[in-house]
Enzyme design. Structure first.
Site, PDB file in Angstrom:
ATOM      1  CB  CYS A   1     -14.944 -16.403  21.109  1.00 54.03           C
ATOM      2  SG  CYS A   1     -16.254 -17.596  20.855  1.00 54.03           S
TER       3      CYS A   1
ATOM      4  CG  HIS B   1     -26.839 -25.614   0.588  1.00 52.12           C
ATOM      5  ND1 HIS B   1     -27.299 -26.883   0.846  1.00 52.12           N
ATOM      6  CD2 HIS B   1     -26.064 -25.712  -0.505  1.00 52.12           C
ATOM      7  CE1 HIS B   1     -26.815 -27.737  -0.063  1.00 52.12           C
ATOM      8  NE2 HIS B   1     -26.053 -27.035  -0.896  1.00 52.12           N
TER       9      HIS B   1
END
Ligand code: RB5
Length: 153
Positions: A68, A101
C-alpha cells in the site's frame, strides 16, 4: 532459492510497485497469484489484505506480499486474519529475520517509502529466508497463537 507460490496484491497507493515485483518473482521462478488492484483507481487496502490472507489460509499460496502507500494499513488489516503473520519491512535485515525468528508469512511494503530496487532486495531477502524452528522461537509463536485464539473467541 525454493520455488514458491506467492500471493500478491496492492491498493492504489502500492500499485506502482506491484508489476515490477511480479516480474522479479517470475524471473526467480516463483508462481504468482495476482489479486489486484489492476488499475490506479482509489481502492481499500483491507480488501487486498483479505485476498492475500485468504489465499494463505486456504493453502493456495506459500507466502504473501502486500503493498500500500506506507505498508501500515495493509499490515494492520492482514494481521487480523488467523494464521497471518505480516510485517512492514523496509530493510533487508527485518525481511529475513522476520521469517527466521517469527515465521512471518506476509511481507508488507510501502510504495511511497521504498523504490523498486530496494523493494526487490527486501523481497528476495524475505523469500530466501526460512523459519529456523529454534525452541524458544517456537515457544514465542505458540504464545502469539494463544493470543489469537483468545481474542477471536
Ligand atoms: C492510500 O492513500 C493509503 O492510505 C494506503 O495506501 C496506505 O498507505 C494505508 O496505510
Amino acid at each position: 532459492m525454493f520455488r514458491m507460490r506467492i500471493a500478491i496484491a496492492a491498493d492504489h497507493g502500492g500499485f506502482s510497485l506491484k508489476a515490477p515485483l511480479i516480474e522479479l518473482l517470475k524471473q526467480d521462478g516463483h508462481e504468482v497469484l495476482d489479486f489486484g488492484a489492476y488499475n490506479t483507481e482509489r481502492s481499500d487496502y483491507p480488501d487486498f489484505a483479505r485476498a492475500v490472507g485468504d489465499a494463505l489460509q486456504r493453502g493456495l499460496a506459500d507466502r504473501g506480499v502486500l503493498i500500500c502507500g506506507s505498508g501500515v494499513g495493509a499490515c494492520i488489516a492482514a494481521n487480523k486474519m488467523r494464521g497471518i503473520r505480516a510485517s512492514v519491512c523496509h530493510d533487508t535485515y527485518s525481511a529475513h529475520q522476520g521469517v527466521e525468528h517469527d515465521d512471518m508469512n506476509v511481507l508488507v511494503l510501502g510504495a511511497r517509502i521504498v523504490g523498486v530496487e530496494l523493494a526487490s532486495e527486501i523481497l528476495r531477502a524475505f523469500l530466501g529466508a526460512r523459519f529456523n524452528g529454534i525452541e524458544r522461537y517456537v515457544a514465542r509463536l505458540k504464545k502469539v497463537e494463544q493470543m489469537e485464539r483468545e481474542s477471536c473467541e
